[in-house]
Design a protein around this motif. Structure first.
Motif, mmCIF file in Angstrom:
data_model
loop_
_atom_site.group_PDB
_atom_site.id
_atom_site.type_symbol
_atom_site.label_atom_id
_atom_site.label_comp_id
_atom_site.label_asym_id
_atom_site.label_seq_id
_atom_site.Cartn_x
_atom_site.Cartn_y
_atom_site.Cartn_z
ATOM 1 N N SER A 117 27.405 -58.339 140.087
ATOM 2 C CA SER A 117 29.022 -58.053 139.689
ATOM 3 C C SER A 117 30.145 -58.360 140.884
ATOM 4 N N ARG A 120 21.577 -58.714 130.527
ATOM 5 C CA ARG A 120 22.455 -59.057 129.625
ATOM 6 C C ARG A 120 22.102 -58.418 128.253
ATOM 7 N N ASP A 161 30.381 -50.949 132.284
ATOM 8 C CA ASP A 161 30.341 -51.963 133.031
ATOM 9 C C ASP A 161 28.988 -52.345 133.922
ATOM 10 N N TRP A 213 25.898 -54.502 133.035
ATOM 11 C CA TRP A 213 25.714 -55.592 132.675
ATOM 12 C C TRP A 213 25.848 -56.745 134.209
ATOM 13 N N TRP A 239 27.885 -59.869 135.383
ATOM 14 C CA TRP A 239 29.284 -60.397 135.046
ATOM 15 C C TRP A 239 29.322 -61.777 135.894
ATOM 16 N N PHE A 292 32.164 -62.731 127.834
ATOM 17 C CA PHE A 292 32.197 -61.538 129.105
ATOM 18 C C PHE A 292 33.477 -61.127 128.608
ATOM 19 N N ASN A 344 35.871 -58.601 129.551
ATOM 20 C CA ASN A 344 36.293 -57.598 130.597
ATOM 21 C C ASN A 344 37.638 -57.975 131.154
ATOM 22 N N LEU A 385 38.287 -59.016 134.957
ATOM 23 C CA LEU A 385 37.944 -60.093 135.476
ATOM 24 C C LEU A 385 38.963 -61.158 135.752
#
Length: 318
Positions: free
Chosen positions: A28, A80, A100, A103, A105, A301, A303, A306
C-alpha cells in the motif's frame, strides 16, 4: 535536537528507495508513506545515538525495516479480489466492501532519477507485489533487499539483526516459495505484457462513449474485471456485458487521464460525473493486463485518495 540541512539531505536522498522498499513490504502506498514518515521521525529522535558502526543507509533501513515488520505483525495479508473468492455467480450492482487494509493498491513513480526508476521495475508489478505478500515478513524483507536492491548478505544481516547464514537460509526459502507460486500463476507469467497504445486508446474510446458492445469486444473470452474495495469480480464476456449494462448509470460520462503506475506500467485514471459536485470527480485507477492482444484483466482500483498521490487533480470540468 535540531535537524540540520545536510542531515535532511541525507534522508531525502534515501527517500525514493525507502518508499519503494516499504511499498513492496506493505502493498500500500499510503502505508509506505506512513512508514517513511515514521522512519524520518525516529531518525530525527535518535540522531545523537547514531555511532557510525554501520553506514547511515544501513541504519536508516534498519529503522524502516523494523517499522514495516511491526506493521505486518498487526495486520492481515493484503490480497486482490481474484485471490479472495471466485467470480460473481450472479451479476448485481456491488455493494459490499472490505477495508482498504484488505487490498493491494497501485503506486505512482517514487523518483525521477533513472537509476531509481529502473531498479528491478518488474518487481513493482501488481502481480509480483501480490506474490511478495505470501512470504513471511522477514523473508520478504530479505528477498527485497537481496534480489531487488542487490545488497550483500552482510549488509542485510546488519539491517535485519540476523546472521549472514540466517539471511541466506531465509532467502532460499523465499525464492523456493515464489518459484512454486510463479509456476502455478499463468497471470504472473504475463505480468510484464503491457497493453499497447492502440488497445488503450480503443478501451478509452469505448468506455468514454460507453459503447458496451465495443467495450466487451476488447476483452479476452476469459476476460475479467475486479474493483477493490469491492470483493466482487466479474469473469467472461457475457457477465461483463451484464455488468456494464447494470452500471451504465454510474459510468456513463466518465473521462480518463493517462498515468503510469508500478514501475512505468500504463494506467488510466477514471473520473466520473457527479451531480452533487457538478463536475467530474476521481473514481478509480484502471490497470489493464493483456492476453493474446485482448484485455484479460482490468483491475479498477477504486480509491479517491490515490489520485492525489498520483499527482492528479481533484476534479475535471466536463
Amino acid at each position: 535536537m535540531k535537524v540540520t540541512a545536510p542531515e535532511l539531505q541525507l534522508f531525502d536522498e534515501l527517500k525514493p528507495g525507502l518508499t519503494s522498499f516499504c511499498y513492496r513490504m506493505l502493498g500500500s502506498i499510503d502505508d509506505a508513506d506512513d512508514a517513511v514518515q515514521e522512519t524520518f521521525i525516529r531518525v530525527w529522535q535518535s540522531w545523537s545515538s547514531f555511532r557510525q558502526e554501520s553506514s547511515f543507509k544501513t541504519w536508516v533501513y534498519r529503522i524502516a525495516s523494523n517499522i514495516c515488520l511491526d506493521k505486518l505483525r498487526q495486520s492481515k495479508r493484503r490480497i486482490r479480489p481474484v485471490d479472495f473468492s471466485g467470480p460473481a455467480e450472479s451479476i448485481v450492482e456491488p455493494r459490499e466492501t472490505l477495508p482498504d487494509s484488505s487490498w493491494i493498491w497501485p503506486a505512482p513513480e517514487f523518483s525521477n532519477n533513472p537509476e531509481d526508476i529502473f531498479i528491478r521495475k518488474d518487481t513493482l508489478h501488481i502481480c509480483f507485489i501480490t506474490l511478495l505478500q505470501l512470504l513471511p515478513p522477514r523473508q520478504r524483507a530479505v528477498m527485497i533487499l537481496k534480489d531487488v536492491f542487490e545488497w550483500p548478505s552482510k549488509q542485510i544481516a546488519e539491517t535485519l539483526g540476523m546472521s549472514s547464514a540466517a539471511v541466506n537460509s531465509a532467502l532460499q526459502r523465499a525464492r523456493d516459495t515464489l518459484e512454486r507460486e510463479q509456476l502455478r500463476s499463468d497471470e504472473f507469467n504475463r505480468s510484464e505484457e503491457a497493453p499497447d497504445q492502440e488497445l488503450l486508446s480503443r478501451y478509452v474510446e469505448a468506455f468514454e462513449q460507453f459503447d458496451i458492445n465495443a467495450l466487451v469486444a476488447l476483452f479476452h473470452e476469459e476476460g475479467r474485471m475486479s474493483m477493490p474495495p469491492f470483493p466482487m469480480w466479474v469473469r467472461g464476456k457475457d457477465d461483463l456485458f451484464k455488468f456494464f449494462t447494470l452500471t451504465r448509470w454510474h459510468c456513463e460520462g466518465s473521462r480518463f487521464v493517462p498515468v503510469t503506475a508500478n514501475g512505468g506500467f500504463p494506467a488510466l485514471a477514471q473520473y466520473m460525473w457527479s451531480r452533487e459536485e457538478n463536475g467530474l470527480v476521481p473514481w478509480g485507477i484502471h490497470l489493464l493486463e493483456v492476453k493474446d492482444n485482448k484485455v484479460y484483466h482490468v483491475q479498477n482500483f477504486i480509491n479517491r485518495k490515490l489520485f492525489a498521490r498520483f499527482g492528479l487533480p481533484d476534479r475535471l470540468d466536463r
